[in-house]
Structures are given as C-alpha cells and as structure tokens.
Design an enzyme around this catalytic site. Structure first.
Site, mmCIF file in Angstrom:
data_model
loop_
_atom_site.group_PDB
_atom_site.id
_atom_site.type_symbol
_atom_site.label_atom_id
_atom_site.label_comp_id
_atom_site.label_asym_id
_atom_site.label_seq_id
_atom_site.Cartn_x
_atom_site.Cartn_y
_atom_site.Cartn_z
ATOM 1 N N LYS A 14 1.038 -1.596 0.109
ATOM 2 C CA LYS A 14 0.071 0.185 0.037
ATOM 3 C C LYS A 14 0.924 1.200 -0.156
ATOM 4 O O LYS A 14 0.925 2.471 -0.793
ATOM 5 C CB LYS A 14 -1.163 -0.056 1.200
ATOM 6 C CG LYS A 14 -2.138 -1.225 1.505
ATOM 7 C CD LYS A 14 -2.618 -1.460 1.971
ATOM 8 C CE LYS A 14 -2.674 -1.405 3.193
ATOM 9 N NZ LYS A 14 -1.806 -2.128 4.320
ATOM 10 N N ARG A 89 -9.725 0.481 9.463
ATOM 11 C CA ARG A 89 -8.774 -0.897 9.246
ATOM 12 C C ARG A 89 -10.314 -1.330 10.022
ATOM 13 O O ARG A 89 -9.740 -2.504 10.294
ATOM 14 C CB ARG A 89 -7.826 -0.532 9.919
ATOM 15 C CG ARG A 89 -6.653 -0.962 9.637
ATOM 16 C CD ARG A 89 -5.315 -0.811 10.671
ATOM 17 N NE ARG A 89 -4.529 -0.974 10.082
ATOM 18 C CZ ARG A 89 -3.076 -0.545 9.100
ATOM 19 N NH1 ARG A 89 -3.355 0.202 9.244
ATOM 20 N NH2 ARG A 89 -2.478 -1.249 9.333
ATOM 21 N N ARG A 128 11.771 -6.777 5.066
ATOM 22 C CA ARG A 128 11.641 -4.934 5.302
ATOM 23 C C ARG A 128 13.085 -4.593 5.563
ATOM 24 O O ARG A 128 12.729 -4.807 7.123
ATOM 25 C CB ARG A 128 10.505 -4.822 5.307
ATOM 26 C CG ARG A 128 10.515 -2.642 5.376
ATOM 27 C CD ARG A 128 8.680 -2.716 5.081
ATOM 28 N NE ARG A 128 7.738 -2.588 5.899
ATOM 29 C CZ ARG A 128 6.306 -2.083 5.733
ATOM 30 N NH1 ARG A 128 6.060 -1.813 4.890
ATOM 31 N NH2 ARG A 128 5.993 -2.716 7.473
ATOM 32 N N ARG A 161 11.721 -2.587 11.492
ATOM 33 C CA ARG A 161 10.471 -2.181 11.929
ATOM 34 C C ARG A 161 10.004 -2.654 13.359
ATOM 35 O O ARG A 161 10.345 -3.421 12.931
ATOM 36 C CB ARG A 161 9.707 -1.317 10.861
ATOM 37 C CG ARG A 161 8.593 0.078 10.731
ATOM 38 C CD ARG A 161 7.928 0.054 9.781
ATOM 39 N NE ARG A 161 6.364 0.082 10.201
ATOM 40 C CZ ARG A 161 5.557 -0.266 9.826
ATOM 41 N NH1 ARG A 161 5.552 0.573 8.098
ATOM 42 N NH2 ARG A 161 4.139 -0.313 9.388
ATOM 43 N N ARG A 172 -0.607 -8.744 13.177
ATOM 44 C CA ARG A 172 -0.554 -8.100 12.503
ATOM 45 C C ARG A 172 -1.744 -8.377 11.006
ATOM 46 O O ARG A 172 -2.495 -8.099 10.854
ATOM 47 C CB ARG A 172 0.586 -6.890 11.759
ATOM 48 C CG ARG A 172 1.007 -5.842 12.613
ATOM 49 C CD ARG A 172 1.634 -5.502 12.122
ATOM 50 N NE ARG A 172 1.873 -4.623 10.744
ATOM 51 C CZ ARG A 172 2.628 -4.460 10.050
ATOM 52 N NH1 ARG A 172 4.306 -5.232 10.506
ATOM 53 N NH2 ARG A 172 3.261 -3.098 9.163
HETATM 54 P P1 AMP Z 1 0.965 0.953 8.985
HETATM 55 O O1 AMP Z 1 1.968 1.748 8.632
HETATM 56 O O2 AMP Z 1 -0.138 1.198 8.490
HETATM 57 O O3 AMP Z 1 0.552 -0.978 8.752
HETATM 58 O O4 AMP Z 1 -0.063 0.711 10.715
HETATM 59 C C1 AMP Z 1 1.076 1.121 11.303
HETATM 60 C C2 AMP Z 1 0.425 0.480 12.501
HETATM 61 O O5 AMP Z 1 -0.058 1.478 13.359
HETATM 62 C C3 AMP Z 1 -0.677 -0.882 13.012
HETATM 63 O O6 AMP Z 1 -0.129 -1.391 13.314
HETATM 64 C C4 AMP Z 1 -1.657 -0.132 14.136
HETATM 65 O O7 AMP Z 1 -1.213 -0.808 15.043
HETATM 66 C C5 AMP Z 1 -1.762 1.662 13.787
HETATM 67 N N1 AMP Z 1 -2.624 1.888 12.864
HETATM 68 C C6 AMP Z 1 -2.443 2.990 11.855
HETATM 69 N N2 AMP Z 1 -3.756 3.194 11.259
HETATM 70 C C7 AMP Z 1 -4.717 2.508 11.928
HETATM 71 C C8 AMP Z 1 -6.310 2.640 11.868
HETATM 72 N N3 AMP Z 1 -6.748 2.711 11.250
HETATM 73 N N4 AMP Z 1 -6.904 2.119 13.390
HETATM 74 C C9 AMP Z 1 -5.711 1.340 14.379
HETATM 75 N N5 AMP Z 1 -4.787 1.409 14.795
HETATM 76 C C10 AMP Z 1 -3.782 1.831 12.903
#
Ligand code: AMP
Length: 214
Positions: A14, A89, A128, A161, A172
C-alpha cells in the site's frame, strides 16, 4: 479530483503504491500509521498512547484513530481529493468515515482492495528495512540496498520496524483478517471496490490501479 482508499493486509504494498498514486494524481497521502510513527518520533502524548498498541501489532483504539484521520481530512490540501492508506481498518472506522464524508458533501471515487497471499506478506514484511533518516524502504532479498544496512537515498542507517518482527507480523495479519477484511464486503455492498492482485510486479499493480481509476 480523486478520493480513494487503499485497503489491503500489511505488506500488500500500500505504501509503495500510495507514493506512485499521489505523484500522478497530486493528492495528499494520508497514512494513519505514518502519523502515529511521526508522533512516536517526536515523543508526543498521542505517540505514547499509540506505541503500546503498535509494537504488539494491535489496532490503536477506533475513536483515537477516527479523530486523527478526520482532523487531517479537514485540512485545505484535501479539498481536491485524498488517498487514505491504512484507514479505515475496522467497520466502525468505515462507518465514521462515511458519516464524515456525507456531512462534508464528499464521496469516495473508488476503494482498492490489494490482495496478497499470507506467505508472501510474511516474507515481505520480515525482510523489510527502512531508513531511520528518510523513511525509504528496502528489502533484504527483493530490494537490497547497494551497501548492507545503509540507505541508497540518503546514506542513513537502515533498521527493521519494531512491528516487522515475525511474531508481530503474524499478529498484524491476524488482526487484518479479523478486523479489516470485513471492510471488503462493506465496500463491495457500496459498489465502489476495485480488486487488485498485489502479488504482481510493482509497475503492473500500479498500471492496474491507474486503469481502474479510469
Ligand atoms: P501501518 O503503517 O498502516 O501498517 O500502521 C502501523 C500500525 O499503526 C498498525 O499496526 C496499528 O497499530 C496502527 N494503526 C494505523 N492505522 C490504524 C487504524 N486505521 N486503526 C487502528 N490502528 C491503526
């Protein structure tokens, strides 16, 4: 004008596709994950709250995320569209987003569902590496930097990360299956979903996205 959402499991690409879309369509890239990471880096209260969930691969509570996302969508640069990456999400978040868009006379053009098999996701995420300084993304096998551990773009240090370790990645993906996957049905019912095979080459994936935008 383009109002769109990128939906897909962690590791679907994404972020990579988002960068290409915002360049071509000139809309802001809104990643709630990036907003949280920025806050963690700056040691804010929001960052402290989010970090405990993120490190375990769990979702940050809905109300907190919705507030952050809608505040961001109210900024001037979203007047001509936006690309949401990693939000919504959960179905709750999607309903809140719909309410927000309706009350501001906005409509989504298309929601992309980028699908990738679990084995590929695990391989992509655990391999990654990201630059601590500029955020550029590499992969130990698929996109290796010229010099191990060093960013090709800015010379910064490459790190994993905290949420890209195997245990957290598996969590996740489970969270995605349970909480986020139902959104595919939600947007399918709304009639504006485009299914994209995220296992293909980056440029092929992007070409399919551009085709769907039309
Ligand atoms: P991402 O970079 O989008 O994979 O987000 C990393 C982490 O941020 C996720 O694993 C969640 O812990 C938190 N996070 C990001 N966006 C959301 C969302 N829309 N709802 C809940 N947690 C989020």
């Amino acid at each position: 004008m383009l109002r769109t959402i990128l939906l897909g499991p962690p590791g679907a690409g994404k972020g990579t596709q988002a960068a290409k879309i915002v360049e071509k369509y000139n809309v802001p890239h809104i990643s709630t994950g990036d907003i949280f990471r920025e806050n963690i880096k700056n040691g804010t209260e929001l960052g402290k709250k989010a970090q405990e969930y993120m490190n375990k691969g769990e979702l940050v509570p809905d109300d907190l995320v919705c507030e952050i996302a809608t505040d961001r969508l109210l900024k001037d640069d979203c007047k001509n569209g936006f690309l949401l990456d990693g939000f919504p999400r959960t179905v709750y978040q999607a309903v809140k987003l719909d309410e927000f868009l309706r009350s501001h006379d906005m409509k989504l053009d298309v929601v992309f569902n980028i699908a990738v098999d679990k084995e590929i996701l695990i391989e992509r995420l655990t391999g990654r590496r990201v630059c601590k300084a500029c955020g550029a993304s590499f992969h130990v096998v698929n996109i290796p930097p010229k010099k191990e551990g060093i960013c090709d773009v800015c010379g910064g240090e490459l790190i994993q990360r905290a949420d890209d370790t195997l245990e957290t990645v598996e969590n996740r993906i489970n969270v995605y299956e349970n909480e986020t996957k139902p959104l595919i049905d939600y947007y399918e019912e709304a009639g504006n979903i485009a299914n994209i095979n995220g296992a293909e080459e980056l440029d092929v994936v992007f070409a399919n996205i551009v085709k769907a935008i039309g």
